[in-house]
Enzyme design. Structure first.
Site, PDB file in Angstrom:
ATOM      1  CG  HIS A  18     -19.833  -9.034   8.857  1.00 40.29           C
ATOM      2  ND1 HIS A  18     -20.236  -9.515   7.631  1.00 40.29           N
ATOM      3  CD2 HIS A  18     -19.742  -7.703   8.723  1.00 40.29           C
ATOM      4  CE1 HIS A  18     -20.350  -8.492   6.798  1.00 40.29           C
ATOM      5  NE2 HIS A  18     -20.055  -7.385   7.435  1.00 40.29           N
ATOM      6  CG  HIS A  21     -24.241  -6.909   9.052  1.00 41.04           C
ATOM      7  ND1 HIS A  21     -23.618  -8.114   8.845  1.00 41.04           N
ATOM      8  CD2 HIS A  21     -24.803  -6.574   7.869  1.00 41.04           C
ATOM      9  CE1 HIS A  21     -23.821  -8.506   7.594  1.00 41.04           C
ATOM     10  NE2 HIS A  21     -24.532  -7.578   6.976  1.00 41.04           N
ATOM     11  CB  CYS A 127     -22.897 -10.517  -9.640  1.00 42.52           C
ATOM     12  SG  CYS A 127     -22.463 -11.286  -8.057  1.00 42.52           S
ATOM     13  CB  CYS A 130     -23.829  -7.662  -6.674  1.00 47.33           C
ATOM     14  SG  CYS A 130     -22.116  -8.023  -6.318  1.00 47.33           S
ATOM     15  CB  CYS A 144     -18.755 -10.866  -9.023  1.00 51.87           C
ATOM     16  SG  CYS A 144     -19.275  -9.697  -7.749  1.00 51.87           S
ATOM     17  CG  HIS A 147     -20.498 -11.882  -4.290  1.00 53.70           C
ATOM     18  ND1 HIS A 147     -20.964 -10.630  -4.647  1.00 53.70           N
ATOM     19  CD2 HIS A 147     -21.149 -12.222  -3.147  1.00 53.70           C
ATOM     20  CE1 HIS A 147     -21.880 -10.260  -3.766  1.00 53.70           C
ATOM     21  NE2 HIS A 147     -21.998 -11.186  -2.853  1.00 53.70           N
ATOM     22  CE  LYS A 301     -14.672  -7.868   0.214  1.00 52.81           C
ATOM     23  NZ  LYS A 301     -14.788  -7.760  -1.226  1.00 52.81           N
ATOM     24  CE  LYS A 304     -21.262 -16.877   4.379  1.00 51.92           C
ATOM     25  NZ  LYS A 304     -22.558 -17.501   4.138  1.00 51.92           N
TER      26      LYS A 304
END
Length: 505
Positions: A18, A21, A127, A130, A144, A147, A301, A304
């Site tokens: 995304h 990155h 997790c 992570c 988490c 996530h 944030k 997906k």
RNA sequence: GGGACGGUAGCUCAGCCGGUCAGAGCAGGGGACUCAUAAUCCCUGGGUCGUGGGUUCGAGUCCCACCCGUCCUACCA
């Protein structure tokens, strides 16, 4: 000339890339291109972290072998190289690159020889997303924080690394600035974490839980090396640690600067665990760690599930690589997260690139063609009307150098826009079209217009030069159109197109 | 609970060690020009610089408290 090594963190490849990155890749690429332009010997590196447990799970869910799953998703990241016009010298994949495993094994052996590993039974909430243990208190309603998933209660016998041994030395390296953490607020954050006391951390997982994916612990086939230990090692395995010591010496140990560019979520791994691992193994530490913030997209944030995970490849295709590069460099704040929207990108592109710099180049090249048949006049030794323009133009390089040293891409980009501003202002003040008319109708001597045109061409060429690290493709176009330092300009052709958003959006 | 960083014009943000620091860009309004990608240039901003105190001759700029946002960190009922 110095030797400069710069590296991105290697993303774990599960899922698609995304804009976040893209931010890290572009920043790193700009650092590399900037240093190359200055004549430094540069090596820029990125890659993918394949050995995460998450990949095993995703592959299983699809019913395909992990190897092929990882190869496939890694392509999404690899393809960004072309889409974003990146100039990395090396791309390492931790699962399949033949350089990686021998280096990790050597690093492990070196830490083991130092006596920094021991076995211990550990119970904790883990997790998988992570690849990290969480304390009960760190969880949000039992989930988490990253996530939103329920971590697994894990109990197993693992190898532990004696991080506690390195507490004082780490604090010393960082507070002395030998290991420079930027921005300063991040350095303080790391120091306070270190001073709060470091605990040994687990560096292996049971082979069973890892489903056999990853690098086995040397001498202990029941354990797999913890993915973070494995992944961090990429920074040295790629230049040759464990496989090509001469190359490694050249590109790591003897480099003048070893720079990490990472996101704020993984500071602890890079500024604490990683240097400690290197100290243990007797390997030279990185010299700098630049920490960037996160991007949000459309006010939320990036995730997906929120459907706002903008694909940088698609953005680059739609708006152009340089428009996306420019946005991440010019509009992303150093402190605090920055929101990405198509609108912001389009606005920046149109204002700074199309209207300001692009138009200046276009009107300059057009006038040289129209008034001088494309021949660039000689720069006047003295040109009082261009004093301010010359001052801004001459000062730009140093200002950019200062900004780049502070990893302030935004300020560096702004300096370039200021040059464009001043150039446009000069055109209005000098009114070359009036001078041209005077030559035609009043038989005025050509010196006045010559001086103005030469000044403008010099400005555009400088703009092109300054833009090289930031917008490599467009900078090349500008330089080519402005005659590349030669005596003639090319035909005018817009370098930056004006972008529009679909009305539907 | 401890700590860090933010909270400055409608929007995005500059403002280093206190005294042209009340700013830039965009958006909005007015004007100019024509070389140019309806681009450019000029003019135009009645903002309590998050709130309340304090230090000082003088504070977005230092100190204290508090509020909001984000992020680190912490096994107190």
């Amino acid at each position: 000339m110095s030797r400069y090594v710069v590296m991105t963190a290697i993303p774990y490849v599960n899922g698609r890339p995304h804009v976040g990155h893209a931010l890290e890749l572009i920043e790193t690429d700009v650092l590399a291109r900037y240093r190359r332009q200055r004549g430094d010997e540069v090596r820029a590196q990125t890659g993918t972290d394949d050995n995460a447990l998450k990949n095993v799970q995703s592959a299983e869910a699809e019913g395909v072998p992990v190897e092929s799953y990882v190869e496939r998703v890694a392509q999404n990241f690899l393809s960004l190289g072309q889409a974003l016009d990146l100039s990395f010298d090396d791309f390492i994949k931790t699962s399949s690159d033949p350089r990686h495993r021998p280096g990790v094994e050597k690093l492990w052996a070196a830490c083991a020889a130092r006596g920094d590993f021991y076995r211990k039974t550990y119970t904790g909430l883990y997790c998988t997303g992570c690849e990290q243990f969480y304390a009960e208190s760190e969880l949000v309603e039992g989930r988490c924080p990253e996530h939103g998933t329920v971590p697994d209660l894990v109990e197993e016998d693992n190898w532990f690394f004696r991080l506690s041994r390195y507490q004082d030395r780490l604090a010393e390296e960082i507070s002395s600035g030998r290991l420079r953490v930027e921005p300063a607020s991040r350095r303080r954050e790391v120091l306070s974490f270190i001073e709060s006391g470091l605990e040994d951390f687990s560096v292996s997982r049971s082979m069973k839980r890892a489903r056999g994916w990853g690098i086995p612990v040397p001498g202990d086939p029941e354990q797999v090396i913890y993915v973070w230990y494995d992944a961090l090692a990429n920074y040295i395995t790629a230049p040759g640690y464990g496989t090509d010591e001469a190359r490694f010496a050249h590109w790591w140990t003897e480099a003048d600067e070893r720079v990490h560019v990472i996101g704020k979520g993984i500071i602890r791994f890079h500024a604490v665990y990683w240097p400690a691992m290197l100290m243990s193994a007797g390997v030279t530490l990185p010299s700098q760690i630049f920490v960037h913030e996160y991007l949000t997209a459309d006010g939320a944030k990036i995730s997906k599930s929120a459907g706002n995970a903008k694909d940088p490849g698609e953005l680059a295709e739609r708006f152009g690589a340089d428009a996306l590069r420019w946005w991440t460099l010019r509009d992303v704040a150093r402190a605090g997260d920055t929101d990405y929207t198509d609108e912001r990108l389009v606005t920046r592109n149109n204002e700074d690139l199309a209207n300001n710099i692009g138009n200046l180049v276009n009107r300059t090249v057009s006038m040289v063609n129209r008034y001088r048949d494309g021949a660039v006049p000689a720069l006047a030794a003295d040109n009082p009307g261009a004093a301010e323009l010359r001052r801004v133009r001459a000062g730009a390089e140093a200002q950019i150098a200062e900004a780049m040293d502070a990893y302030d891409f935004r300020r560096a980009a702004e300096v370039i826009v200021r040059v464009g501003d001043e150039g446009n202002r000069y055109v209005e003040a000098a009114t070359p079209w009036v001078l041209a008319k005077a030559e035609r109708k009043e038989d005025a001597p050509p010196a006045a217009l010559d001086a103005v045109l030469a000044e403008l061409v010099a400005t555009c060429r400088e703009l092109g030069r300054l833009l090289v690290p930031f917008l490599p493709g467009s900078a090349a176009k500008i330089l080519r159109q402005c005659g590349d330092g030669g005596g003639r300009v090319a035909e005018p052709e817009p370098v930056f197109r004006r972008l529009e958003l679909d009305p539907a959006e």
